[in-house]
Each structure stands twice: as structure tokens, then as C-alpha cells.
Design a protein around this motif. Sequence first.
Motif, PDB file in Angstrom:
ATOM      1  N   PHE A  27      14.024   1.165  -0.703  1.00 26.73           N
ATOM      2  CA  PHE A  27      13.973   0.591   0.638  1.00 26.73           C
ATOM      3  C   PHE A  27      12.800  -0.381   0.759  1.00 26.73           C
ATOM      4  N   ILE A  28      11.648   0.025   0.244  1.00 25.41           N
ATOM      5  CA  ILE A  28      10.453  -0.818   0.310  1.00 25.41           C
ATOM      6  C   ILE A  28      10.671  -2.107  -0.476  1.00 25.41           C
ATOM      7  N   GLU A  29      11.303  -2.003  -1.633  1.00 24.83           N
ATOM      8  CA  GLU A  29      11.585  -3.197  -2.443  1.00 24.83           C
ATOM      9  C   GLU A  29      12.482  -4.173  -1.677  1.00 24.83           C
ATOM     10  N   ALA A  30      13.507  -3.657  -1.023  1.00 27.83           N
ATOM     11  CA  ALA A  30      14.409  -4.509  -0.248  1.00 27.83           C
ATOM     12  C   ALA A  30      13.680  -5.130   0.940  1.00 27.83           C
ATOM     13  N   ARG A  31      12.842  -4.340   1.585  1.00 34.91           N
ATOM     14  CA  ARG A  31      12.094  -4.835   2.748  1.00 34.91           C
ATOM     15  C   ARG A  31      11.093  -5.917   2.331  1.00 34.91           C
ATOM     16  N   GLU A  32      10.428  -5.715   1.199  1.00 33.68           N
ATOM     17  CA  GLU A  32       9.485  -6.719   0.697  1.00 33.68           C
ATOM     18  C   GLU A  32      10.209  -8.014   0.325  1.00 33.68           C
ATOM     19  N   LYS A  33      11.391  -7.889  -0.241  1.00 37.09           N
ATOM     20  CA  LYS A  33      12.181  -9.079  -0.588  1.00 37.09           C
ATOM     21  C   LYS A  33      12.520  -9.860   0.681  1.00 37.09           C
ATOM     22  N   PHE A  34      12.941  -9.147   1.723  1.00 42.78           N
ATOM     23  CA  PHE A  34      13.246  -9.790   2.998  1.00 42.78           C
ATOM     24  C   PHE A  34      12.016 -10.461   3.600  1.00 42.78           C
ATOM     25  N   LEU A  35      10.876  -9.747   3.597  1.00 44.25           N
ATOM     26  CA  LEU A  35       9.650 -10.298   4.174  1.00 44.25           C
ATOM     27  C   LEU A  35       9.145 -11.500   3.382  1.00 44.25           C
ATOM     28  N   ASN A  36       9.301 -11.476   2.057  1.00 46.58           N
ATOM     29  CA  ASN A  36       8.890 -12.627   1.243  1.00 46.58           C
ATOM     30  C   ASN A  36       9.738 -13.858   1.555  1.00 46.58           C
ATOM     31  N   SER A  37      11.040 -13.665   1.767  1.00 43.15           N
ATOM     32  CA  SER A  37      11.878 -14.808   2.124  1.00 43.15           C
ATOM     33  C   SER A  37      11.506 -15.324   3.516  1.00 43.15           C
ATOM     34  N   GLN A  46       0.838  -1.202   0.000  1.00 44.55           N
ATOM     35  CA  GLN A  46       0.000   0.000   0.000  1.00 44.55           C
ATOM     36  C   GLN A  46       0.876   1.255   0.000  1.00 44.55           C
ATOM     37  N   LEU A  47       1.948   1.240   0.771  1.00 46.96           N
ATOM     38  CA  LEU A  47       2.862   2.382   0.813  1.00 46.96           C
ATOM     39  C   LEU A  47       3.528   2.592  -0.546  1.00 46.96           C
ATOM     40  N   ARG A  48       3.917   1.504  -1.210  1.00 47.33           N
ATOM     41  CA  ARG A  48       4.519   1.612  -2.532  1.00 47.33           C
ATOM     42  C   ARG A  48       3.548   2.275  -3.511  1.00 47.33           C
ATOM     43  N   GLU A  49       2.284   1.881  -3.475  1.00 43.66           N
ATOM     44  CA  GLU A  49       1.276   2.479  -4.356  1.00 43.66           C
ATOM     45  C   GLU A  49       1.078   3.955  -4.043  1.00 43.66           C
ATOM     46  N   THR A  50       1.090   4.311  -2.761  1.00 38.70           N
ATOM     47  CA  THR A  50       0.931   5.707  -2.359  1.00 38.70           C
ATOM     48  C   THR A  50       2.110   6.535  -2.853  1.00 38.70           C
ATOM     49  N   ILE A  51       3.316   6.022  -2.724  1.00 39.78           N
ATOM     50  CA  ILE A  51       4.503   6.751  -3.178  1.00 39.78           C
ATOM     51  C   ILE A  51       4.485   6.914  -4.696  1.00 39.78           C
ATOM     52  N   THR A  55      14.107  10.214   0.244  1.00 43.76           N
ATOM     53  CA  THR A  55      13.491  10.783  -0.949  1.00 43.76           C
ATOM     54  C   THR A  55      12.537   9.716  -1.474  1.00 43.76           C
ATOM     55  N   LEU A  56      11.606  10.088  -2.311  1.00 40.94           N
ATOM     56  CA  LEU A  56      10.614   9.112  -2.782  1.00 40.94           C
ATOM     57  C   LEU A  56      11.244   7.955  -3.561  1.00 40.94           C
ATOM     58  N   VAL A  72      -5.879  15.873   4.633  1.00 39.01           N
ATOM     59  CA  VAL A  72      -4.466  16.209   4.575  1.00 39.01           C
ATOM     60  C   VAL A  72      -4.141  16.711   3.172  1.00 39.01           C
ATOM     61  N   ILE A  73      -3.392  17.804   3.122  1.00 39.56           N
ATOM     62  CA  ILE A  73      -2.917  18.335   1.849  1.00 39.56           C
ATOM     63  C   ILE A  73      -1.394  18.412   1.936  1.00 39.56           C
ATOM     64  N   VAL A  74      -0.731  17.722   1.004  1.00 36.68           N
ATOM     65  CA  VAL A  74       0.729  17.677   0.999  1.00 36.68           C
ATOM     66  C   VAL A  74       1.222  18.519  -0.168  1.00 36.68           C
ATOM     67  N   ASP A  75       1.939  19.593   0.163  1.00 39.12           N
ATOM     68  CA  ASP A  75       2.502  20.457  -0.885  1.00 39.12           C
ATOM     69  C   ASP A  75       3.890  19.991  -1.300  1.00 39.12           C
ATOM     70  N   ASP A  76       4.731  19.662  -0.315  1.00 40.33           N
ATOM     71  CA  ASP A  76       6.108  19.258  -0.583  1.00 40.33           C
ATOM     72  C   ASP A  76       6.203  17.738  -0.552  1.00 40.33           C
ATOM     73  N   MET A  77       6.363  17.159  -1.719  1.00 37.82           N
ATOM     74  CA  MET A  77       6.452  15.699  -1.810  1.00 37.82           C
ATOM     75  C   MET A  77       7.856  15.263  -2.179  1.00 37.82           C
ATOM     76  N   SER A  78       8.848  15.945  -1.636  1.00 34.25           N
ATOM     77  CA  SER A  78      10.224  15.598  -1.971  1.00 34.25           C
ATOM     78  C   SER A  78      10.764  14.479  -1.093  1.00 34.25           C
ATOM     79  N   SER A  79      10.191  14.299   0.101  1.00 33.34           N
ATOM     80  CA  SER A  79      10.697  13.251   0.990  1.00 33.34           C
ATOM     81  C   SER A  79       9.553  12.679   1.831  1.00 33.34           C
ATOM     82  N   ILE A  80       9.885  11.569   2.471  1.00 29.91           N
ATOM     83  CA  ILE A  80       8.900  10.857   3.286  1.00 29.91           C
ATOM     84  C   ILE A  80       9.631  10.221   4.470  1.00 29.91           C
TER      85      ILE A  80
END
Length: 154
Positions: free
Chosen positions: A104-114, A44-49, A97-98, A76-84
Motif C-alpha cells: 500500500f505504501i509503495e502504491a501511495r508513494e508512486k501516486f504522490l511522486n507523480s 519513515q513508515l516504510r522503514e519502521t515496518i 498485514t505488514l 511503547v512495547i509491541v508484542d503482536d506485530m502481525s498487523s498495522i
Amino acid sequence: MNANQISEQLQKYETYVNEVLKSDLNRVCLELDRVIKDLAEYQQLRETIALMLKRKENDETYEFTTDIGSNFFARVIVDDMSSILLELGLGYYLEFTLPDALRFIEAREKFLNSKLVSLRDQSGKIKAHIKLLLMYCQELYPGASTDSRKVTKL
């Protein structure tokens, strides 16, 4: 073996199944549920980003509603979307940065899948061990009350 020895053996095996193996299986199943939940949150976070990146390219603001607790929602209104900020664990957060957040999310998902594969293997081994012990009890004493069909319900 006489009847008392068989009865004692059956009692030992059933106690081991009920107190050790089933608690191990429960622990593994709870961990599986937690890993699956974490994977869903990262997806869900990946889709939001990805949506934030798309809006950032078009110089648009990002608007959404969020639950701030007890089913109270805020706009919520986000004007600055340069970082999270992402939680790393143990209460630590790191600003990304996005594109870095996506890596980071890709690496974390790989770890969680294993980890998910490993937990599923553990669960299968425990279930097989339970089934084998129950089948052995049935062979040891054909009139035993153990039912190997119970394992499929776990």
C-alpha cells in the motif's frame, strides 16, 4: 498607444500577476510542501515496518518512544506485530498485514511522486507566465517599475 493607455495596460498586467498568478503559485507551493511532507512520512513508515518485520522474524518485541502530544513521550512495547492500522484519509483507517502495508505504501508513494512531478510542472509554468508578463510590461514601457528579477525569488 498613448501614455494613459500604456499605463492602464501596465496596471492590468501587474494586477493580474499580483492577484491571480502569485496566488496560484502560492497555492501550488503549499500543495507541494504537503505532498513532500506526506512522502517523508510514508518513507519513515516504510522503514519502521521493515524494522518491525525484522524483529518479528527474530521473535523479538518492538520497543520505542512516541510523542503522545505536547512533547509528552510514552514508552511503547509491541508484542503482536502481525498487523498495522494505516490512515486512508478522511479519518478512515484500515488494518493491514505488514507485507500488505508495504505494498500500500509503495502504491501511495508512486501516486504522490507523480503528483509531485505535476505540481512542479505547474509551478514552473506559473513562474514562466509571471516572467513573460513582467518582461512584456518592461518592453511596453521601458521605464516601468516592474522588475523581472523578482520572479527568481518566488
